[in-house]
Design a protein around this motif. Sequence first.
Motif, mmCIF file in Angstrom:
data_model
loop_
_atom_site.group_PDB
_atom_site.id
_atom_site.type_symbol
_atom_site.label_atom_id
_atom_site.label_comp_id
_atom_site.label_asym_id
_atom_site.label_seq_id
_atom_site.Cartn_x
_atom_site.Cartn_y
_atom_site.Cartn_z
ATOM 1 N N LEU A 134 0.473 -1.684 -0.107
ATOM 2 C CA LEU A 134 -0.210 0.033 -0.077
ATOM 3 C C LEU A 134 0.934 1.618 -0.443
ATOM 4 N N PRO A 135 1.146 2.257 -1.396
ATOM 5 C CA PRO A 135 2.192 2.890 -1.623
ATOM 6 C C PRO A 135 1.633 3.918 -1.006
ATOM 7 N N ALA A 136 2.191 5.618 -1.134
ATOM 8 C CA ALA A 136 1.530 6.618 -0.547
ATOM 9 C C ALA A 136 1.371 7.177 -1.986
ATOM 10 N N HIS A 137 1.789 6.772 -3.112
ATOM 11 C CA HIS A 137 0.883 7.505 -4.284
ATOM 12 C C HIS A 137 1.317 6.226 -5.483
ATOM 13 N N GLN A 138 -0.089 6.673 -6.453
ATOM 14 C CA GLN A 138 -0.187 5.647 -7.331
ATOM 15 C C GLN A 138 -1.910 4.760 -6.981
ATOM 16 N N HIS A 139 -1.058 3.489 -7.012
ATOM 17 C CA HIS A 139 -1.947 2.359 -6.165
ATOM 18 C C HIS A 139 -1.420 1.316 -5.649
ATOM 19 N N THR A 140 -2.243 0.663 -5.213
ATOM 20 C CA THR A 140 -1.904 -1.078 -4.166
ATOM 21 C C THR A 140 -1.395 -1.769 -5.395
ATOM 22 N N PHE A 141 -0.471 -2.566 -5.054
ATOM 23 C CA PHE A 141 -0.153 -4.253 -5.906
ATOM 24 C C PHE A 141 0.497 -4.816 -4.994
ATOM 25 N N THR A 142 0.631 -6.447 -6.109
ATOM 26 C CA THR A 142 1.460 -7.068 -5.609
ATOM 27 C C THR A 142 2.629 -7.883 -5.227
#
Length: 342
Positions: free
Chosen positions: A249-257
């Motif tokens: 869960l990053p601070a910019h853009q979007h979540t990812f795996t």
Amino acid sequence: MAQVSDHGGGVRSIQVPIPDNPLGHTLVYVVDTDRGPVLIDTGWDDPTSWDTLADGLAACGTSPAGIHGVVITHHHPDHHGLSAKVRDVSGAWIAMHEADTALVRRARSTGPGRWASYMTGKLTAVGAPEEHIAPLRTPRLRSGVPGLSPALPDREIVPGELLDLPGRRLRAIWTPGHTPGHVCLHLEEEHPSQLPGHGRLFSGDHLLPEITPHIGLYEDPDDATVTDPLGDYLDSLERVGRLAPAEVLPAHQHTFTDAPARVRELLTHHESRLTSLLTLLAEPLTPWQLAVRMEWNRPWDQIPYGSRNIAVSEAEAHLRRLVKLGRAEAVTGTDPVAYVAV
């Protein structure tokens, strides 16, 4: 209207806008705890950003006044900017790693005139042309440095320890590089959608899905220590990769795996960039000359004034890494100092 996403398991995010910035927004996370909601980062200090944060919190069933605590991944104004306002209306505590708290303390005590003088000397030393340095000598810029009074945190984030969030297991992972006190936050709880991996990772700016964070020098007018922020960042990346979280869960853009795959991409990117810089350093270059010749997301003549300062700081960070690895060295007797590949 605030854009709010529910990530399950008592975690939501709010897109808080960053004015006049291509990143667009900061993802501020709202984490439910047994004592009330806690924010991870707060967003830029701007009226529109504050209104968006308040609207987003309302959509989450709370308000700025209802916040129990604020956990800051790092001191930059798009993350820490609204912390003071949140604390003013709620009485919430603010937690930050001690290395970034030291930078906040220094920012609060350093006047814009002194900072402009420091930057004038620094840019002269890296070989910046006079037309770039001249604006720093004007009263307008001397009084226009942003972020001079960020909120002073009242709690310390201790690497390796669980934060005091009743009902949650959130462990601090020290990840220096983007800033000396950057932290990622590992939520050591089963993923709400049963994704494979070890919990979830609030990654701040350390690990982003599609862009590489800025790695420049840690600016401190009072500290002559020769740091290696790029080396710090690469080491930190490898640590995060070994965590193998189910989701980032990053601070910019979007979540990812698949954090390990993204880490490998970034490690490869930086090794490739260092190799390309060695080609440029076949001839002696000052840090400014190197920055002008490096590949950026746009041609050098289209890069704004402030971004050029950031770019030359990134060039210096790469030079320091090459010198430490024994792949480049300073050319004796050059002023401003130039570097050449070994």
